[in-house]
Design a protein around this motif. Structure first.
Motif, PDB file in Angstrom:
ATOM      1  N   ILE A  28       1.016  -1.541  -0.020  1.00 32.46           N
ATOM      2  CA  ILE A  28       0.377   0.006   0.479  1.00 32.46           C
ATOM      3  C   ILE A  28       0.629   1.177   0.389  1.00 32.46           C
ATOM      4  CG2 ILE A  28      -1.236   1.357   1.180  1.00 32.46           C
ATOM      5  CD1 ILE A  28      -2.297  -1.443   2.919  1.00 32.46           C
ATOM      6  N   LEU A  29       0.903   1.785  -0.927  1.00 32.24           N
ATOM      7  CA  LEU A  29       1.492   3.417  -0.976  1.00 32.24           C
ATOM      8  C   LEU A  29       0.499   4.172  -0.423  1.00 32.24           C
ATOM      9  CD1 LEU A  29       3.234   3.539  -4.796  1.00 32.24           C
ATOM     10  CD2 LEU A  29       4.436   2.629  -2.176  1.00 32.24           C
ATOM     11  N   MET A  30       0.511   4.903   0.422  1.00 26.87           N
ATOM     12  CA  MET A  30      -0.290   5.948   1.393  1.00 26.87           C
ATOM     13  C   MET A  30       0.592   7.451   1.637  1.00 26.87           C
ATOM     14  SD  MET A  30      -2.787   5.505   3.520  1.00 26.87           S
ATOM     15  CE  MET A  30      -3.527   4.301   4.257  1.00 26.87           C
ATOM     16  N   ASP A  31       0.238   8.093   0.804  1.00 24.06           N
ATOM     17  CA  ASP A  31      -0.007   9.213   1.425  1.00 24.06           C
ATOM     18  C   ASP A  31      -0.888  10.016   2.012  1.00 24.06           C
ATOM     19  OD1 ASP A  31      -1.545  12.121  -0.348  1.00 24.06           O
ATOM     20  OD2 ASP A  31       0.680  12.274   0.177  1.00 24.06           O
ATOM     21  N   MET A  32       0.523  10.958   2.839  1.00 21.65           N
ATOM     22  CA  MET A  32      -0.318  11.220   4.263  1.00 21.65           C
ATOM     23  C   MET A  32      -1.752  12.275   4.068  1.00 21.65           C
ATOM     24  SD  MET A  32       1.720  12.335   7.192  1.00 21.65           S
ATOM     25  CE  MET A  32       1.659  14.751   6.906  1.00 21.65           C
ATOM     26  N   GLU A  33      -0.923  13.523   3.490  1.00 22.08           N
ATOM     27  CA  GLU A  33      -2.526  14.478   3.584  1.00 22.08           C
ATOM     28  C   GLU A  33      -3.803  14.442   2.518  1.00 22.08           C
ATOM     29  OE1 GLU A  33       1.255  17.747   4.725  1.00 22.08           O
ATOM     30  OE2 GLU A  33      -0.592  18.614   3.703  1.00 22.08           O
ATOM     31  N   MET A  34      -4.416  14.295   3.317  1.00 21.50           N
ATOM     32  CA  MET A  34      -6.265  13.684   2.526  1.00 21.50           C
ATOM     33  C   MET A  34      -7.314  14.224   3.022  1.00 21.50           C
ATOM     34  SD  MET A  34      -4.629   9.880   1.523  1.00 21.50           S
ATOM     35  CE  MET A  34      -4.624   9.042   2.652  1.00 21.50           C
ATOM     36  N   PRO A  35      -8.138  13.900   2.267  1.00 18.22           N
ATOM     37  CA  PRO A  35      -9.045  14.736   2.915  1.00 18.22           C
ATOM     38  C   PRO A  35      -9.986  13.559   3.956  1.00 18.22           C
ATOM     39  CG  PRO A  35      -9.943  14.595   0.324  1.00 18.22           C
ATOM     40  CD  PRO A  35      -7.657  14.402   0.524  1.00 18.22           C
ATOM     41  N   VAL A  36     -11.181  13.595   4.093  1.00 20.21           N
ATOM     42  CA  VAL A  36     -12.225  13.280   4.696  1.00 20.21           C
ATOM     43  C   VAL A  36     -10.760  12.414   5.378  1.00 20.21           C
ATOM     44  CG1 VAL A  36     -13.601  10.561   4.755  1.00 20.21           C
ATOM     45  CG2 VAL A  36     -13.406  12.767   2.160  1.00 20.21           C
ATOM     46  N   MET A  37      -9.899  11.212   4.851  1.00 19.63           N
ATOM     47  CA  MET A  37      -9.245  10.816   6.236  1.00 19.63           C
ATOM     48  C   MET A  37      -7.984  10.433   5.700  1.00 19.63           C
ATOM     49  SD  MET A  37      -9.311   6.760   7.390  1.00 19.63           S
ATOM     50  CE  MET A  37     -11.024   6.524   8.027  1.00 19.63           C
ATOM     51  N   ASN A  38      -7.264  10.835   6.193  1.00 19.77           N
ATOM     52  CA  ASN A  38      -5.415  11.568   6.190  1.00 19.77           C
ATOM     53  C   ASN A  38      -4.726   9.978   6.243  1.00 19.77           C
ATOM     54  OD1 ASN A  38      -4.881  10.896   8.817  1.00 19.77           O
ATOM     55  ND2 ASN A  38      -4.488  12.977   9.305  1.00 19.77           N
ATOM     56  N   GLY A  39      -3.779  10.106   6.183  1.00 20.54           N
ATOM     57  CA  GLY A  39      -2.941   8.461   6.394  1.00 20.54           C
ATOM     58  C   GLY A  39      -2.625   8.039   6.948  1.00 20.54           C
ATOM     59  N   ILE A  40      -2.388   9.031   8.018  1.00 20.68           N
ATOM     60  CA  ILE A  40      -1.767   8.450   9.984  1.00 20.68           C
ATOM     61  C   ILE A  40      -2.810   8.054  10.486  1.00 20.68           C
ATOM     62  CG2 ILE A  40      -1.258   9.227  11.925  1.00 20.68           C
ATOM     63  CD1 ILE A  40       0.481  11.812  10.856  1.00 20.68           C
ATOM     64  N   GLU A  41      -4.168   8.210   9.911  1.00 23.12           N
ATOM     65  CA  GLU A  41      -5.188   8.214  10.671  1.00 23.12           C
ATOM     66  C   GLU A  41      -5.901   6.606   9.704  1.00 23.12           C
ATOM     67  OE1 GLU A  41      -7.334   8.093  13.700  1.00 23.12           O
ATOM     68  OE2 GLU A  41      -8.152   6.604  13.096  1.00 23.12           O
ATOM     69  N   ALA A  42      -5.679   6.522   8.542  1.00 20.18           N
ATOM     70  CA  ALA A  42      -6.425   5.147   7.286  1.00 20.18           C
ATOM     71  C   ALA A  42      -5.073   4.722   8.109  1.00 20.18           C
ATOM     72  CB  ALA A  42      -6.022   5.244   5.882  1.00 20.18           C
ATOM     73  N   THR A  43      -3.813   4.627   7.844  1.00 18.52           N
ATOM     74  CA  THR A  43      -2.476   3.869   9.344  1.00 18.52           C
ATOM     75  C   THR A  43      -3.184   2.753  10.219  1.00 18.52           C
ATOM     76  OG1 THR A  43      -0.904   5.069   7.314  1.00 18.52           O
ATOM     77  CG2 THR A  43       0.087   2.714   8.689  1.00 18.52           C
ATOM     78  N   ARG A  44      -3.596   3.901  10.773  1.00 18.47           N
ATOM     79  CA  ARG A  44      -3.623   2.856  12.220  1.00 18.47           C
ATOM     80  C   ARG A  44      -5.270   2.122  12.044  1.00 18.47           C
ATOM     81  NH1 ARG A  44      -4.050   8.197  15.341  1.00 18.47           N
ATOM     82  NH2 ARG A  44      -1.599   8.125  15.265  1.00 18.47           N
ATOM     83  N   GLN A  45      -6.021   2.500  11.674  1.00 22.62           N
ATOM     84  CA  GLN A  45      -6.871   1.355  11.446  1.00 22.62           C
ATOM     85  C   GLN A  45      -6.718   0.083  10.764  1.00 22.62           C
ATOM     86  OE1 GLN A  45     -10.610   3.016   9.950  1.00 22.62           O
ATOM     87  NE2 GLN A  45     -10.809   5.016  11.175  1.00 22.62           N
ATOM     88  N   LEU A  46      -6.093   0.041   9.249  1.00 23.86           N
ATOM     89  CA  LEU A  46      -5.536  -0.912   8.882  1.00 23.86           C
ATOM     90  C   LEU A  46      -4.827  -2.078   9.149  1.00 23.86           C
ATOM     91  CD1 LEU A  46      -4.363   0.611   5.412  1.00 23.86           C
ATOM     92  CD2 LEU A  46      -6.601  -0.648   5.312  1.00 23.86           C
TER      93      LEU A  46
END
Lengths: 147, 146
Positions: free
Chosen positions: A78-96
């Motif tokens: 998974i190539l994860m950008d950090m700054e994104m709308p709705v849910m950012n990369g940090i939060e998404a990584t945590r949840q995954l």
């Protein structure tokens, strides 16, 4: 390389040649997910992966990344950008990670201030944008190792 | 010298010029490497999106700076995005100006921001002209082979 209509390769346009993609055997069974809100980055990352024979999908933010996993899909990388709308990369990584996703997650960003937090959220690797073939190959070496 | 050789030489010289003058950096070459017979228009497509995005962002910056009470965080957000996209295509001079611009946003200096935006618009239009010329050369080269 730009091919002329007669089929001759225009050498001058192939500049440095196909060197990079021959550094690693194209792992054609590897799949990847690109998570980025920027259209230009989406296009570039998608193409970089295509070129290395990696089947990939593109989503626009962290929430879409979560949703695609909830639909039952899984990816090696998974190539994860950090700054994104709705849910950012940090939060998404945590949840995954909380969902039990063990895929290799590589953070791709320009925000050096948040790098530590991003890594702590569960990244396996971090690369500065813009992504290049050689940066991607160095990430892939790690995927292969944990294989 | 036949037309084809001449055009190729012009293309080579123009690319070298753009690199030397700092319009473009290594990242642009990375994009060119991603272009092949399967995606012969890759670079032009990416750059076309870049042009659309840029014009939108420049207008957004201008709008934000014209407000009675300027929200510098908002201006900075637009500049940050522009910095990102220009870095992605290798537009070095534009990217460096964005870095300077962000400093002025942080300092909340309206006059400097306005001045920087003017420079940025100018730099961007220079780049656009240069890239459009490069793509025109490529079109001519493709046509010359028919």
């Amino acid at each position: 390389m730009l091919k002329s209509k007669t089929g001759m390769e225009d050498g001058f346009l192939s500049s440095v040649g196909a060197g990079d993609s021959t550094m690693l055997e194209p792992p054609t069974k590897i799949t990847a997910l690109v998570v980025d809100d920027d259209t230009i980055n989406q296009m570039i990352h998608h193409r970089l992966l295509d070129n290395l024979g990696i089947r990939n999908q593109v989503v626009r933010n962290g929430k879409e990344a979560i949703d695609v996993h909830c639909s039952g899909k899984n990816f090696d990388l998974i190539l994860m950008d950090m700054e994104m709308p709705v849910m950012n990369g940090i939060e998404a990584t945590r949840q995954l990670r909380a969902m039990g996703i063990r895929s290799m997650i590589a953070g791709v960003s320009t925000n050096t201030r948040e790098r530590e937090n991003f890594m702590k959220a569960g990244l396996d690797d971090y690369q500065e944008k813009p992504l290049t073939t050689s940066k991607l190959v160095s990430i892939l070496h790690k995927v292969h190792k944990d294989g | 010298m036949d037309v084809m050789t001449q055009l190729q030489r012009q293309w080579r010289e123009h690319t070298a010029y753009l690199r030397k003058e700092g319009y473009l950096d290594d990242q642009f070459e990375q994009l060119q490497k991603l272009q092949d017979e399967n995606s012969p228009d890759f670079v032009a497509e990416v750059v076309s999106i870049f042009f659309d995005d840029s014009e939108k962002l420049l207008n957004n910056m201008a709008g934000a700076l014209e407000q009675k009470v300027v929200d510098f965080k908002q201006v900075d957000a637009h500049v940050h995005q522009f910095k990102g996209s220009s870095a992605s295509i290798g537009a070095m001079r534009v990217k460096n100006l964005c870095i300077e611009f962000r400093n002025h946003c942080e300092a909340q200096s309206l006059e400097e921001c306005v001045r920087c935006l003017r420079k940025l618009r100018y730099e961007y239009s220079l780049l656009k002209n240069q890239l459009e010329y490069l793509f025109k050369l490529e079109q001519q080269i493709r046509a010359a082979v028919v």
